[in-house]
Design a protein around this motif. Structure first.
Motif, PDB file in Angstrom:
ATOM      1  N   SER A  25       0.858  -1.182   0.000  1.00 48.68           N
ATOM      2  CA  SER A  25       0.000   0.000   0.000  1.00 48.68           C
ATOM      3  C   SER A  25       0.893   1.230   0.000  1.00 48.68           C
ATOM      4  CB  SER A  25      -0.902   0.004   1.246  1.00 48.68           C
ATOM      5  OG  SER A  25      -1.516   1.265   1.425  1.00 48.68           O
ATOM      6  N   ILE A  26       0.666   2.145  -0.949  1.00 48.12           N
ATOM      7  CA  ILE A  26       1.446   3.376  -1.073  1.00 48.12           C
ATOM      8  C   ILE A  26       0.521   4.554  -0.821  1.00 48.12           C
ATOM      9  CG2 ILE A  26       3.077   4.655  -2.512  1.00 48.12           C
ATOM     10  CD1 ILE A  26       3.762   1.640  -2.080  1.00 48.12           C
ATOM     11  N   GLU A  27       0.855   5.414   0.142  1.00 48.81           N
ATOM     12  CA  GLU A  27       0.049   6.608   0.362  1.00 48.81           C
ATOM     13  C   GLU A  27       0.415   7.642  -0.696  1.00 48.81           C
ATOM     14  OE1 GLU A  27      -1.912   9.876   1.069  1.00 48.81           O
ATOM     15  OE2 GLU A  27       0.272  10.068   1.306  1.00 48.81           O
ATOM     16  N   ALA A  28      -0.557   7.978  -1.519  1.00 44.95           N
ATOM     17  CA  ALA A  28      -0.266   8.866  -2.641  1.00 44.95           C
ATOM     18  C   ALA A  28      -1.452   9.754  -2.975  1.00 44.95           C
ATOM     19  CB  ALA A  28       0.136   8.047  -3.868  1.00 44.95           C
ATOM     20  N   ALA A  29      -2.314  10.017  -2.028  1.00 48.45           N
ATOM     21  CA  ALA A  29      -3.410  10.980  -2.184  1.00 48.45           C
ATOM     22  C   ALA A  29      -4.446  10.579  -3.219  1.00 48.45           C
ATOM     23  CB  ALA A  29      -2.861  12.370  -2.526  1.00 48.45           C
ATOM     24  N   ASN A  30      -4.403   9.346  -3.670  1.00 46.62           N
ATOM     25  CA  ASN A  30      -5.448   8.877  -4.585  1.00 46.62           C
ATOM     26  C   ASN A  30      -5.541   7.366  -4.468  1.00 46.62           C
ATOM     27  OD1 ASN A  30      -3.108   8.100  -5.866  1.00 46.62           O
ATOM     28  ND2 ASN A  30      -3.630   8.958  -7.860  1.00 46.62           N
ATOM     29  N   GLY A  31      -6.492   6.771  -5.149  1.00 49.64           N
ATOM     30  CA  GLY A  31      -6.666   5.330  -5.092  1.00 49.64           C
ATOM     31  C   GLY A  31      -6.577   4.701  -6.464  1.00 49.64           C
ATOM     32  N   MET A  32      -5.696   3.729  -6.620  1.00 53.26           N
ATOM     33  CA  MET A  32      -5.591   2.988  -7.872  1.00 53.26           C
ATOM     34  C   MET A  32      -4.807   1.718  -7.617  1.00 53.26           C
ATOM     35  SD  MET A  32      -6.706   2.847 -10.865  1.00 53.26           S
ATOM     36  CE  MET A  32      -6.414   1.665 -12.176  1.00 53.26           C
ATOM     37  N   GLU A  33      -5.080   0.695  -8.403  1.00 53.24           N
ATOM     38  CA  GLU A  33      -4.574  -0.640  -8.120  1.00 53.24           C
ATOM     39  C   GLU A  33      -3.773  -1.228  -9.283  1.00 53.24           C
ATOM     40  OE1 GLU A  33      -8.377  -1.067 -10.376  1.00 53.24           O
ATOM     41  OE2 GLU A  33      -7.783   0.138  -8.665  1.00 53.24           O
ATOM     42  N   TYR A  34      -2.782  -2.029  -8.906  1.00 47.65           N
ATOM     43  CA  TYR A  34      -1.950  -2.763  -9.863  1.00 47.65           C
ATOM     44  C   TYR A  34      -1.490  -4.044  -9.177  1.00 47.65           C
ATOM     45  CZ  TYR A  34      -2.264   1.754 -12.016  1.00 47.65           C
ATOM     46  OH  TYR A  34      -2.781   2.893 -12.557  1.00 47.65           O
ATOM     47  N   PRO A  35      -0.950  -4.997  -9.903  1.00 46.88           N
ATOM     48  CA  PRO A  35      -0.521  -6.232  -9.246  1.00 46.88           C
ATOM     49  C   PRO A  35       0.496  -5.975  -8.133  1.00 46.88           C
ATOM     50  CG  PRO A  35      -0.569  -6.528 -11.624  1.00 46.88           C
ATOM     51  CD  PRO A  35      -0.787  -5.067 -11.364  1.00 46.88           C
ATOM     52  N   MET A  36       0.187  -6.441  -6.953  1.00 40.32           N
ATOM     53  CA  MET A  36       1.065  -6.406  -5.778  1.00 40.32           C
ATOM     54  C   MET A  36       1.300  -5.009  -5.229  1.00 40.32           C
ATOM     55  SD  MET A  36       3.945  -9.287  -6.689  1.00 40.32           S
ATOM     56  CE  MET A  36       3.791  -9.879  -8.364  1.00 40.32           C
ATOM     57  N   ILE A  37       0.714  -3.973  -5.828  1.00 43.19           N
ATOM     58  CA  ILE A  37       0.943  -2.610  -5.355  1.00 43.19           C
ATOM     59  C   ILE A  37      -0.292  -1.767  -5.636  1.00 43.19           C
ATOM     60  CG2 ILE A  37       1.973  -1.824  -7.534  1.00 43.19           C
ATOM     61  CD1 ILE A  37       3.914  -0.111  -5.857  1.00 43.19           C
ATOM     62  N   CYS A  38      -0.607  -0.858  -4.709  1.00 44.67           N
ATOM     63  CA  CYS A  38      -1.729   0.046  -4.936  1.00 44.67           C
ATOM     64  C   CYS A  38      -1.440   1.378  -4.277  1.00 44.67           C
ATOM     65  CB  CYS A  38      -3.039  -0.542  -4.419  1.00 44.67           C
ATOM     66  SG  CYS A  38      -3.040  -0.909  -2.652  1.00 44.67           S
TER      67      CYS A  38
END
Length: 790
Positions: free
Chosen positions: A390-403
């Motif tokens: 999980s990456i805090e980046a002020a938005n929401g979006m998904e990819y394999p093994m990382i979001c």
């Protein structure tokens, strides 16, 4: 023995009846249409996709493997890359070209596919606002393709059409063959906080640093499938991605003081981490709580120094459909393991976040990642990958093994409960996307609901298992009511293309999630639903399912005919509005004598009158070449055979009178106790909304106790507008309420209740005599009814 009774009832509660609106197979009928099978609405099963919903014996899908090298230029906000793609044609079709996605062109004024949006004159703004709205000049965004060659270095012809690129092949690529080609490219990274989009950079003026989220950052293969051919619909920013599975090796060169989080596993941590960081990472592999690999103090120190040196991070990811990464010197990084028992897989759960999110992310993020992959594994398939982030980046979006997720505290480090729950919800949702669609790889460009809706449903289950007081906004039936009661011209069916949906969130996220929750809790039950849903995930893991594959699998694995539900909830826009129109009440009365007029009954027996043969039989008899079995076989001839041919005659004017015994008798006192103190109710319902759903009835008795009866939706099968249900109760009912737990998304609860005193009516109950005594005649009393052979 059967008892017979008569009913006189009192209408206690009444209301109007609305005709249900529905596209009907037989518009003149009031039954059967909503329960008709989907039939040809679904695609015809074949050897690729079976009627059971499983992949067929000849199912196939393409493969694309990538070897990518790229460099992040932080000073100039530019990414430059080169990739080698190995494309394998597993289809039976020879391919003369292949299609790739260039999603960064979404931001370009000259290459964009975002041509369908209407624009309005703003009420005010800056001259820059007017420049953006009126300028037709190239803004410099979008991917620049500098070279495309085959494996031998020979230039390949290609054509860019907005966000799609066609590469023409020198010779047709046939089944089982591979094609290797190279692409060199670059683009200017966009400010996702102002330009928008799913990736880019965010600049932090307070410390002068950037946080990069690199998504849709490389030319990537479109899906070529058995059901559609090339999925090369343009990317407009909404409909997400249909992608091909493969293996990735990616090398990212970034500033030396950056930390990189990425799809896949880093294979050179020893080269890019300090000895302290590497030691902490290894310790985190066996920790029971998140271990900080880079601490808050270290991140703050890194923010104040900007290295001019570079480092290259190398990641491998196998059997994934996409690849994303993040890079920044601002990151705190923590990690802990999560064991997935079903496949004995230990997953490194990790989070990357800036100081702005520290008090939230350090406490919750990695724990939420671990909880999510464990819970989703229980409801679908075991999580197969080595990492989840999980990456805090002020938005929401998904990819394999990382979001990428939001969740920052206030400036003083405090946060509201709504911010915390919003952060937890988005982390669970985006991490959950690892299953839908990163593994169960549906076509998001066409059917948003197949990834967002299914994922929102399991998100709801996961939120409830995190905290049963969690304020879930997608899944509970009552949360979709406001959407369902909107005017029809503001609604589309769930089965609508992503680009055509007006109310995107409720339609593609909430309504399908609610529908699946209703299936699980109200219609199928948890055991049947969970087995079938897991079977769908198992069958279509690492494959490309379509809606019919889900619908068919859910029915095939559960033994439930759900076509009525798919038809109403997914293909229609009718809401649920079930009305309790009337309640009739009665007590059983046992007469002490039977009226004389009913003690004797007379039946008039009339002879049977012969009818003429139809014309076809007459013609057959005239044809001398036809012989008849009964004419040749005496054993097959009886009285009626002879009568039909005039061989015997009867007097057709004769009638007989047959006295019959009374069909009723008094109920013996020994049997009266069974129903003497019972309370009888008939409930009448109407379907005002049009959507057929189960009828859930809660009885509250005068002693304060309650009882719920769950009537399956099939009660509407023979009349889709109105129906009724009869009850025999041991106690008197004080009040009745439909859908007491708000399970069916009923849009109008004002017609769901009844309560009050009832004037008592009577069932007059008798004991029925044996049916053999009713006719009171023997065989042969009718001159036309004779024993065989007479």
């Amino acid at each position: 023995m059967n008892k017979f009774f008569t009913l006189t009832g009192l209408l206690l509660f009444s209301g109007g009846l609305a005709m249900a609106q529905n596209i009907q197979n037989n518009p003149g009928s009031n039954h059967g249409n909503k329960f008709e099978q989907l039939g040809t609405i679904l695609p015809t099963p074949n050897e690729q996709r079976t009627a059971s919903g499983a992949p067929g014996v000849k199912y196939w899908q393409q493969r694309a493997d990538y070897n990518i090298k790229c460099e992040l230029d932080e000073k100039n906000l530019r990414l430059t890359g080169s990739e080698t793609v190995t494309y394998t044609n597993n289809s039976p079709d020879p391919l003369t070209y292949i299609w790739l996605q260039l999603d960064e062109n979404e931001h370009s004024t000259s290459k964009s596919s975002n041509y369908q949006d209407a624009t309005r004159m703003p009420a005010g703004g800056t001259t820059q606002t007017l420049d953006q709205l009126s300028s037709k000049a190239d803004n410099g965004y979008g991917i620049n393709i500098t070279k495309i060659t085959d494996a031998a270095g020979k230039n390949l012809k290609y054509t860019v059409n907005k966000t799609m690129m066609r590469v023409d092949l020198p010779v047709a690529l046939r089944n089982g063959q591979k094609f290797i080609f190279n692409i060199d490219w670059n683009y200017t990274i966009t400010d996702r906080m102002s330009v928008g989009g799913r990736g880019g950079y965010e600049f932090f003026p307070a410390d002068g640093n950037y946080l990069f989220t690199m998504t849709q950052w490389y030319p990537r293969l479109c899906v070529y499938s058995d059901f559609q051919g090339w999925q090369n619909h343009q990317f407009t920013g909404r409909g997400e991605f249909a992608l091909t599975f493969g293996d990735f090796k990616v090398q990212m060169t970034v500033p030396a003081d950056h930390l990189v989080g990425s799809t896949g596993e880093c294979i050179n941590y020893s080269a890019v981490l300090t000895p302290t960081q590497l030691s902490r990472y290894n310790a985190a592999k066996t920790a029971s709580a998140p271990v900080e690999i880079q601490t808050l103090a270290e991140a703050k120190a890194a923010e104040s120094k900007k290295s001019t040196a570079k480092k290259t991070w190398v990641f491998n990811a196998n059997n994934v459909r996409d690849f994303a990464w993040t890079s920044s010197r601002k990151f705190i990084w923590d990690a802990m393991p999560q064991k997935i028992q079903a496949n004995n897989n230990t997953v490194m759960c990790m989070s990357f976040y800036g100081k702005e999110a520290y008090n939230l992310y350090s406490k919750f993020s990695t724990r939420a990642v671990a909880h999510t992959i464990k819970t989703y594994s229980d409801f679908t398939i075991p999580y197969p990958y080595p990492v989840a982030q999980s990456i805090e980046a002020a938005n929401g979006m998904e990819y394999p093994m990382i979001c990428f997720n939001y969740g920052r505290t206030d400036a003083d480090g405090t946060y509201s409960e709504s911010t915390k729950n919003g952060m937890l919800g988005v982390i669970i949702h985006e991490v959950g996307h690892n299953f839908f669609p990163m593994i169960v790889n549906s076509d998001e460009r066409q059917w948003t609901w197949m990834d967002e809706g299914l994922n929102s449903f399991v998100e709801y289950l996961t939120e409830e298992l995190w905290d049963n007081k969690f304020p879930s906004k997608k899944g509970p039936a009552y949360t979709i009511v406001d959407y369902m009661k909107l005017p029809k011209d503001e609604l589309e069916p769930i089965m609508t293309n992503s680009e055509n949906i007006a109310r995107f969130g409720p339609n593609a996220y909430s309504k399908p999630a609610t529908g699946l929750n209703i299936l699980r809790e109200t219609i199928m039950g948890r055991e049947l639903f969970d087995y079938a849903f897991k079977e769908y995930a198992r069958r279509w893991a690492f494959k490309h399912p379509e809606p019919a594959d889900l619908f068919r699998t859910m029915e095939d694995a559960s033994g439930e005919d759900l076509d009525w539900f798919w038809r109403g909830w997914f293909y229609g826009t009718d809401p649920c509005d079930i009305s309790l129109d009337s309640v009739k009440f009665a007590k059983v009365d046992f007469p002490k004598d039977i009226p004389a007029a009913r003690s004797r009954m007379v039946q008039i027996d009339k002879p049977m009158i012969p009818v003429f043969d139809d014309i076809s039989k007459i013609r057959n008899r005239e044809d001398k070449n036809i012989t008849f079995y009964a004419d040749k076989n005496v054993a097959a001839q009886d009285f009626y055979y002879k009568y039909d041919r005039g061989m015997v005659s009867i007097d057709t004017t004769v009638t007989t009178k047959t006295e019959m015994s009374a069909p009723f008798d008094l109920v013996p006192e020994s049997e009266q106790a069974k129903y003497k103190d019972k309370f009888l109710y008939e409930l009448s319902f109407s379907n005002k909304g049009g959507l057929v759903m189960p009828v859930i009835v809660e009885f509250t008795y005068k002693d304060g106790t309650k009882e719920i009866d769950r009537i399956p939706a099939q009660i509407w099968r023979h009349n889709e507008q109105k129906t009724s249900k009869f009850y025999v109760k041991d106690k008197e009912v004080e009040s009745i309420l439909l859908d007491p737990l708000r399970e069916t998304a009923d849009i109008d609860t004002s017609n769901n209740a009844w309560g009050g005193k009832a004037k008592e009516s009577k069932f007059r109950a008798f004991k029925a005599k044996a049916s053999t005594s009713v006719r009171g005649q023997s065989v042969g009393s009718n001159p036309m009814k004779v024993a065989a052979g007479k």
